[in-house]
Enzyme design. Structure first.
Site, mmCIF file in Angstrom:
data_model
loop_
_atom_site.group_PDB
_atom_site.id
_atom_site.type_symbol
_atom_site.label_atom_id
_atom_site.label_comp_id
_atom_site.label_asym_id
_atom_site.label_seq_id
_atom_site.Cartn_x
_atom_site.Cartn_y
_atom_site.Cartn_z
ATOM 1 N N GLU A 1 21.385 -37.500 -37.200
ATOM 2 C CA GLU A 1 21.605 -37.346 -38.650
ATOM 3 C C GLU A 1 22.056 -38.662 -39.268
ATOM 4 O OE1 GLU A 1 20.128 -35.076 -40.568
ATOM 5 O OE2 GLU A 1 21.219 -33.524 -39.478
ATOM 6 N N HIS A 2 21.441 -38.998 -40.394
ATOM 7 C CA HIS A 2 21.703 -40.269 -41.087
ATOM 8 C C HIS A 2 21.339 -41.450 -40.189
ATOM 9 C CE1 HIS A 2 23.407 -38.721 -44.824
ATOM 10 N NE2 HIS A 2 23.925 -37.762 -44.092
ATOM 11 N N THR A 3 20.382 -41.245 -39.332
ATOM 12 C CA THR A 3 19.894 -42.333 -38.473
ATOM 13 C C THR A 3 18.536 -42.835 -38.954
ATOM 14 O OG1 THR A 3 19.057 -40.586 -37.052
ATOM 15 C CG2 THR A 3 21.086 -41.670 -36.344
ATOM 16 N N GLY B 1 17.530 -27.267 -52.512
ATOM 17 C CA GLY B 1 18.826 -27.950 -52.526
ATOM 18 C C GLY B 1 19.710 -27.598 -51.346
ATOM 19 N N SER C 1 13.003 -28.862 -49.050
ATOM 20 C CA SER C 1 12.006 -28.266 -49.940
ATOM 21 C C SER C 1 11.244 -29.376 -50.671
ATOM 22 C CB SER C 1 12.668 -27.316 -50.931
ATOM 23 O OG SER C 1 13.623 -27.992 -51.709
ATOM 24 N N ASP D 1 12.020 -36.300 -43.277
ATOM 25 C CA ASP D 1 11.607 -35.017 -43.860
ATOM 26 C C ASP D 1 10.094 -34.943 -44.079
ATOM 27 O OD1 ASP D 1 14.330 -34.879 -43.901
ATOM 28 O OD2 ASP D 1 14.529 -34.977 -46.080
ATOM 29 N N TYR E 1 24.887 -40.226 -50.856
ATOM 30 C CA TYR E 1 23.857 -40.595 -49.866
ATOM 31 C C TYR E 1 23.501 -42.071 -50.012
ATOM 32 C CZ TYR E 1 19.384 -40.340 -47.332
ATOM 33 O OH TYR E 1 18.341 -40.543 -46.450
HETATM 34 C C1 GLA Z 1 18.130 -36.299 -46.087
HETATM 35 C C2 GLA Z 1 17.080 -37.399 -46.154
HETATM 36 C C3 GLA Z 1 16.593 -37.763 -44.753
HETATM 37 C C4 GLA Z 1 17.767 -38.071 -43.830
HETATM 38 C C5 GLA Z 1 18.810 -36.955 -43.888
HETATM 39 C C6 GLA Z 1 20.066 -37.287 -43.100
HETATM 40 O O1 GLA Z 1 17.548 -35.120 -45.631
HETATM 41 O O2 GLA Z 1 15.992 -36.983 -46.940
HETATM 42 O O3 GLA Z 1 15.710 -38.853 -44.826
HETATM 43 O O4 GLA Z 1 18.321 -39.315 -44.124
HETATM 44 O O5 GLA Z 1 19.198 -36.692 -45.226
HETATM 45 O O6 GLA Z 1 19.776 -37.361 -41.743
#
Ligand code: GLA
Length: 390
Positions: A38-40, A126, A131, A176, A227
């Protein structure tokens, strides 16, 4: 409230009602849940998402002019634009996704036909289940098929990410869009977000373990700015570490040992952010090995460590997500649980023994209701294919 349209038959019917003839095609583009990593993605690192059985369904047919008429059935709203000069709708408007995809594909030299479109979805909006990416991939796929464009799935994901950056204003990573384009039934996808190489990783059978998503119902307005702030802090960490570790261009290049040797060069907050990303990359790779060895217990431990790191170092959790995760950890038969997606609200993901799912549902709902006086939506998900015609 308009009736939700959730299957392709009712979507075809609603399309015909709206446009006077049946659609030429119906596309399904899945949402996703990220198991770990996550957040990588925006740090050139590793992620392990799954395309899920909640999706955006889009019906479309060709027009003989260059207009795009969009009908969002869930919102009971209509919008249209012309492909001659694509303009942005106001900030936050739902059609910026389709406008953005059209603008990016045209900028890349593709010749797009006008379309009549109706769409609806089963991905909660959200909630951190992507989505947005599903909406982008659904329209992009319709243009590929009806415009007879031949675009590789990975390239389509990149075009949709660019649309989101330029038209929607979220500086998202590639995860995503990539999983919505390239997911595969019964597999998770290990993505190297630098090279975009990927590997399909088989998931355990449903009796052995199920993927359970719990939606906190919390939606935070500030999520997008927080973010973007995390992204900036990661860039700052790279700048500062580069003086000690020449040649690094992203946190992906820093090993856990390298970080430990130079961590004191970073201000406290930046150090925590970097520590999360660097250890999370290591966890994601170890989690893939655990899954491939059938070691769900280890996989679950890594999920727990990921949540703690997101909570304490990256600071993207909230009280509601922590309640859901801690309640999940306490359930016998739950291997692991963590927040999933960007955080600040949205969902958790848990890996739960098939026989323990009902007990899990009960225990987590009870704990959540006791502490936050609301009921979480709980989905047992299956891993599905990426975008395509149905
Ligand atoms: C959101 C962003 C992704 C990713 C995640 C965190 O979903 O759209 O690209 O950075 O946060 O892992």
């Amino acid at each position: 409230m308009p009736t939700p349209v959730v299957d392709s038959d009712s979507l075809r019917h609603r399309f015909a009602e709206r446009f006077g003839a049946p659609p030429a095609l119906v596309v399904r583009a899945p949402g996703r849940v990220n198991l770990i990593g996550e957040h990588t993605d925006y740090n050139d690192g590793f992620v392990l998402p799954v395309a899920i059985d909640r999706a955006v369904f889009l019906a479309a047919s060709l027009r003989d002019d260059r207009r795009v008429i969009l009908h969002a059935l869930d919102l009971d709203a209509t919008d249209e634009f012309t492909l001659e000069t694509i303009t942005r709708a106001e900030v936050g408007h739902w059609s910026n996704y389709q406008r953005g995809v059209a603008a990016v594909l045209q900028a890349q030299g593709y010749d797009l036909p006008g379309l009549n479109v109706a769409f609806a979805g089963t991905v909660p909006v959200g909630a951190g289940l992507s989505s947005s990416a599903a909406v982008e991939l659904a329209i992009a796929w319709a243009w590929c098929e009806l415009g007879e464009l031949s675009i590789e799935r990975a390239a389509l994901a990149l075009a949709c990410q660019r649309a989101e950056h330029e038209y929607v204003g979220t500086q998202c990573g590639i995860m995503d869009q990539f999983i919505s384009a390239l997911g595969r039934r019964d597999y998770a996808l290990l993505i190297d977000c630098r090279s975009l190489d990927y590997r399909q990783v088989p998931l355990p059978g449903g009796a052995d373990a199920r993927i359970v998503v719990c939606d906190s119902g919390v939606r935070r307005e500030l999520a997008a700015s927080a973010y973007n702030e995390r992204r900036a802090q990661c860039r700052q960490a790279v700048e500062l570490l580069r003086a000690r570790l020449p040649g690094i261009t992203a946190l992906r290049d820093v090993t856990v040992e390298g970080f430990q040797a130079h961590a004191e060069a970073l201000p406290a907050v930046i150090r925590r952010r970097a520590r999360h990303v660097i250890t999370e990359n290591a966890r994601a790779l170890e989690a893939v090995a655990a899954l491939e060895n059938g070691d769900l217990v280890r996989f679950g431990e890594l999920m727990k460590a990921s949540h703690r790191s997101l909570r304490d170092d990256y600071q993207v959790s909230c009280a509601e997500l922590d309640t859901l995760v801690e309640a999940a950890w306490a359930v016998e038969g739950c291997y692991g649980s963590r927040l999933t997606g960007a955080g600040f609200g949205g969902c958790t993901v848990s890996l739960v023994d098939g026989a323990a799912v009902e007990a899990f549902r009960q225990a987590v709902s009870d704990a959540y209701r006791r502490k936050h006086a609301r009921t979480p939506a709980i989905y047992v998900c299956t891993a599905e294919n990426g975008v395509g015609r149905i």
